[in-house]
Design a protein around this motif. Structure first.
Motif, PDB file in Angstrom:
ATOM      1  N   ARG A 104       0.832  -1.200   0.000  1.00 14.21           N
ATOM      2  CA  ARG A 104       0.000   0.000   0.000  1.00 14.21           C
ATOM      3  C   ARG A 104       0.874   1.260   0.000  1.00 14.21           C
ATOM      4  O   ARG A 104       0.740   2.131   0.844  1.00 14.21           O
ATOM      5  CB  ARG A 104      -0.955  -0.022   1.189  1.00 14.21           C
ATOM      6  N   TYR A 105       1.777   1.327  -0.950  1.00 13.22           N
ATOM      7  CA  TYR A 105       2.781   2.390  -0.983  1.00 13.22           C
ATOM      8  C   TYR A 105       2.169   3.785  -1.115  1.00 13.22           C
ATOM      9  O   TYR A 105       2.738   4.746  -0.618  1.00 13.22           O
ATOM     10  CB  TYR A 105       3.813   2.145  -2.091  1.00 13.22           C
ATOM     11  N   VAL A 106       1.016   3.915  -1.748  1.00 13.62           N
ATOM     12  CA  VAL A 106       0.369   5.229  -1.835  1.00 13.62           C
ATOM     13  C   VAL A 106      -0.087   5.657  -0.442  1.00 13.62           C
ATOM     14  O   VAL A 106       0.073   6.817  -0.049  1.00 13.62           O
ATOM     15  CB  VAL A 106      -0.812   5.204  -2.832  1.00 13.62           C
ATOM     16  N   HIS A 107      -0.624   4.719   0.338  1.00 14.44           N
ATOM     17  CA  HIS A 107      -1.039   5.030   1.697  1.00 14.44           C
ATOM     18  C   HIS A 107       0.160   5.427   2.561  1.00 14.44           C
ATOM     19  O   HIS A 107       0.064   6.325   3.396  1.00 14.44           O
ATOM     20  CB  HIS A 107      -1.755   3.830   2.331  1.00 14.44           C
ATOM     21  N   VAL A 108       1.280   4.748   2.355  1.00 12.85           N
ATOM     22  CA  VAL A 108       2.499   5.075   3.101  1.00 12.85           C
ATOM     23  C   VAL A 108       2.956   6.493   2.757  1.00 12.85           C
ATOM     24  O   VAL A 108       3.274   7.287   3.645  1.00 12.85           O
ATOM     25  CB  VAL A 108       3.617   4.045   2.825  1.00 12.85           C
ATOM     26  N   ALA A 109       2.960   6.836   1.482  1.00 15.61           N
ATOM     27  CA  ALA A 109       3.378   8.181   1.062  1.00 15.61           C
ATOM     28  C   ALA A 109       2.416   9.246   1.602  1.00 15.61           C
ATOM     29  O   ALA A 109       2.851  10.308   2.064  1.00 15.61           O
ATOM     30  CB  ALA A 109       3.453   8.253  -0.464  1.00 15.61           C
ATOM     31  N   LEU A 110       1.115   8.961   1.573  1.00 18.63           N
ATOM     32  CA  LEU A 110       0.147   9.921   2.115  1.00 18.63           C
ATOM     33  C   LEU A 110       0.310  10.069   3.623  1.00 18.63           C
ATOM     34  O   LEU A 110       0.159  11.171   4.167  1.00 18.63           O
ATOM     35  CB  LEU A 110      -1.280   9.496   1.767  1.00 18.63           C
ATOM     36  N   GLY A 111       0.618   8.978   4.314  1.00 24.27           N
ATOM     37  CA  GLY A 111       0.886   9.053   5.747  1.00 24.27           C
ATOM     38  C   GLY A 111       2.097   9.925   6.041  1.00 24.27           C
ATOM     39  O   GLY A 111       2.090  10.719   6.990  1.00 24.27           O
ATOM     40  N   MET A 112       3.141   9.797   5.230  1.00 17.88           N
ATOM     41  CA  MET A 112       4.320  10.652   5.397  1.00 17.88           C
ATOM     42  C   MET A 112       3.961  12.109   5.172  1.00 17.88           C
ATOM     43  O   MET A 112       4.411  12.992   5.916  1.00 17.88           O
ATOM     44  CB  MET A 112       5.416  10.234   4.420  1.00 17.88           C
ATOM     45  N   LEU A 113       3.147  12.364   4.160  1.00 15.84           N
ATOM     46  CA  LEU A 113       2.712  13.729   3.874  1.00 15.84           C
ATOM     47  C   LEU A 113       1.900  14.302   5.040  1.00 15.84           C
ATOM     48  O   LEU A 113       2.085  15.457   5.424  1.00 15.84           O
ATOM     49  CB  LEU A 113       1.895  13.759   2.591  1.00 15.84           C
ATOM     50  N   LEU A 114       1.034  13.482   5.633  1.00 10.59           N
ATOM     51  CA  LEU A 114       0.274  13.929   6.799  1.00 10.59           C
ATOM     52  C   LEU A 114       1.196  14.276   7.965  1.00 10.59           C
ATOM     53  O   LEU A 114       0.975  15.261   8.674  1.00 10.59           O
ATOM     54  CB  LEU A 114      -0.727  12.856   7.228  1.00 10.59           C
ATOM     55  N   LEU A 115       2.222  13.459   8.189  1.00  5.40           N
ATOM     56  CA  LEU A 115       3.162  13.740   9.279  1.00  5.40           C
ATOM     57  C   LEU A 115       3.911  15.047   9.062  1.00  5.40           C
ATOM     58  O   LEU A 115       4.109  15.818   9.995  1.00  5.40           O
ATOM     59  CB  LEU A 115       4.155  12.584   9.434  1.00  5.40           C
ATOM     60  N   VAL A 116       4.304  15.292   7.830  1.00  3.39           N
ATOM     61  CA  VAL A 116       5.021  16.530   7.523  1.00  3.39           C
ATOM     62  C   VAL A 116       4.081  17.736   7.629  1.00  3.39           C
ATOM     63  O   VAL A 116       4.492  18.813   8.059  1.00  3.39           O
ATOM     64  CB  VAL A 116       5.659  16.441   6.117  1.00  3.39           C
ATOM     65  N   ALA A 117       2.809  17.552   7.281  1.00  2.00           N
ATOM     66  CA  ALA A 117       1.854  18.659   7.283  1.00  2.00           C
ATOM     67  C   ALA A 117       1.379  19.031   8.683  1.00  2.00           C
ATOM     68  O   ALA A 117       0.911  20.153   8.889  1.00  2.00           O
ATOM     69  CB  ALA A 117       0.650  18.303   6.416  1.00  2.00           C
ATOM     70  N   PHE A 118       1.496  18.132   9.649  1.00  2.00           N
ATOM     71  CA  PHE A 118       0.915  18.393  10.968  1.00  2.00           C
ATOM     72  C   PHE A 118       1.460  19.646  11.648  1.00  2.00           C
ATOM     73  O   PHE A 118       0.665  20.445  12.160  1.00  2.00           O
ATOM     74  CB  PHE A 118       1.060  17.182  11.887  1.00  2.00           C
ATOM     75  N   PRO A 119       2.762  19.897  11.690  1.00  2.00           N
ATOM     76  CA  PRO A 119       3.229  21.138  12.333  1.00  2.00           C
ATOM     77  C   PRO A 119       2.666  22.395  11.673  1.00  2.00           C
ATOM     78  O   PRO A 119       2.323  23.356  12.358  1.00  2.00           O
ATOM     79  CB  PRO A 119       4.758  21.078  12.197  1.00  2.00           C
ATOM     80  N   TYR A 120       2.552  22.386  10.351  1.00  2.00           N
ATOM     81  CA  TYR A 120       1.959  23.532   9.647  1.00  2.00           C
ATOM     82  C   TYR A 120       0.511  23.715  10.069  1.00  2.00           C
ATOM     83  O   TYR A 120       0.070  24.833  10.367  1.00  2.00           O
ATOM     84  CB  TYR A 120       2.060  23.330   8.133  1.00  2.00           C
ATOM     85  N   LEU A 121      -0.253  22.620  10.084  1.00  2.00           N
ATOM     86  CA  LEU A 121      -1.653  22.696  10.489  1.00  2.00           C
ATOM     87  C   LEU A 121      -1.782  23.216  11.914  1.00  2.00           C
ATOM     88  O   LEU A 121      -2.653  24.033  12.209  1.00  2.00           O
ATOM     89  CB  LEU A 121      -2.309  21.316  10.376  1.00  2.00           C
ATOM     90  N   MET A 122      -0.922  22.735  12.797  1.00  2.00           N
ATOM     91  CA  MET A 122      -0.997  23.141  14.195  1.00  2.00           C
ATOM     92  C   MET A 122      -0.682  24.631  14.351  1.00  2.00           C
ATOM     93  O   MET A 122      -1.342  25.323  15.122  1.00  2.00           O
ATOM     94  CB  MET A 122      -0.035  22.306  15.044  1.00  2.00           C
TER      95      MET A 122
END
Length: 174
Positions: A104-122
Motif C-alpha cells: 500500500r505504498y500510496v497510503h504510506v506516502a500519504l501518511g508521510m505527507l500527513l506527518l510533515v503537514a501536521f506542524p503547519y496545520l498546528m
C-alpha cells in the motif's frame, strides 16, 4: 523497482492462514532503501544543525541551548555515514541484504505527507483543530471508514490530551 497493482478483490477478513489481504506493493533492494533513509536522516541532521545556529545562547561559557541539537546533528551525521558506507559497500561488492517490500505504498506516502503537514496545520489552526482533522484523516488512511469509531477515537484522544497535558500537567496546547 517493481510495482504490482493487480485488481484487488474485497477482503472479508476470513483468511485462516493469517495472511494479509492483497494490496499493491513496491519492492526495492535493501541497499537502495538504506541510501534513501540515510539521505533523509542527513537532511534532518542538517536541519538540526542550521536551526541550532539560530537559537539564542545565554549560557556564556557553559553548555547552551544550541549545543544539544548540534550534538544530535553530529550523531545523526555519523550514523548516516555508517549506513551509507555499508549500503555502498554491498552495492559495489555485488552482495545484498535482500528486498524491501512496501505494501500500500500510496497510503504510506500519504501518511508521510500527513506527518510533515501536521506542524503547519498546528501553527495555523491550533492544536485541537489540527489534531482532530489530522487524526481523522490518518484513521481513514488506515481503513477506519465508519464515522462513529472515527468520532470516538478522535474525541477520546482530544479529551485525553486535554485532561493529561492541559489540566494535569498545566501545559497549554491551544
Amino acid at each position: 523497482m517493481k510495482a504490482s497493482s493487480a485488481s484487488l478483490p474485497a477482503y472479508d477478513g476470513a483468511d485462516a492462514g493469517g495472511e494479509l489481504p492483497p494490496a499493491p506493493t513496491v519492492s526495492v533492494r535493501a541497499e537502495w532503501g538504506d541510501i534513501v533513509v540515510a539521505v533523509a536522516i542527513l537532511c534532518m541532521a542538517a536541519w538540526f544543525f542550521v536551526t541550532a545556529g539560530t537559537l539564542e545562547d545565554y549560557s556564556g561559557e557553559g553548555i547552551g541551548a544550541a549545543d544539544f541539537p548540534t550534538g544530535i546533528a553530529a550523531l545523526l551525521g555519523i550514523g548516516t555515514l555508517i549506513i551509507l558506507s555499508g549500503a555502498l559497500r554491498r552495492l559495489t561488492g555485488g552482495s545484498t541484504r535482500g528486498v524491501i517490500t512496501v505494501r500500500r505504498y500510496v497510503h504510506v506516502a500519504l501518511g508521510m505527507l500527513l506527518l510533515v503537514a501536521f506542524p503547519y496545520l498546528m501553527d495555523h489552526f491550533g492544536y485541537y483543530a489540527a489534531m482532530g482533522v489530522w487524526l481523522a484523516a490518518f484513521l481513514v488512511l488506515c481503513n477506519v471508514r465508519r464515522p462513529i469509531p472515527i468520532i470516538l477515537y478522535v474525541g477520546g484522544f482530544l479529551l485525553f490530551t486535554k485532561l493529561v497535558f492541559e489540566i494535569l500537567l498545566g501545559t497549554p496546547l491551544s
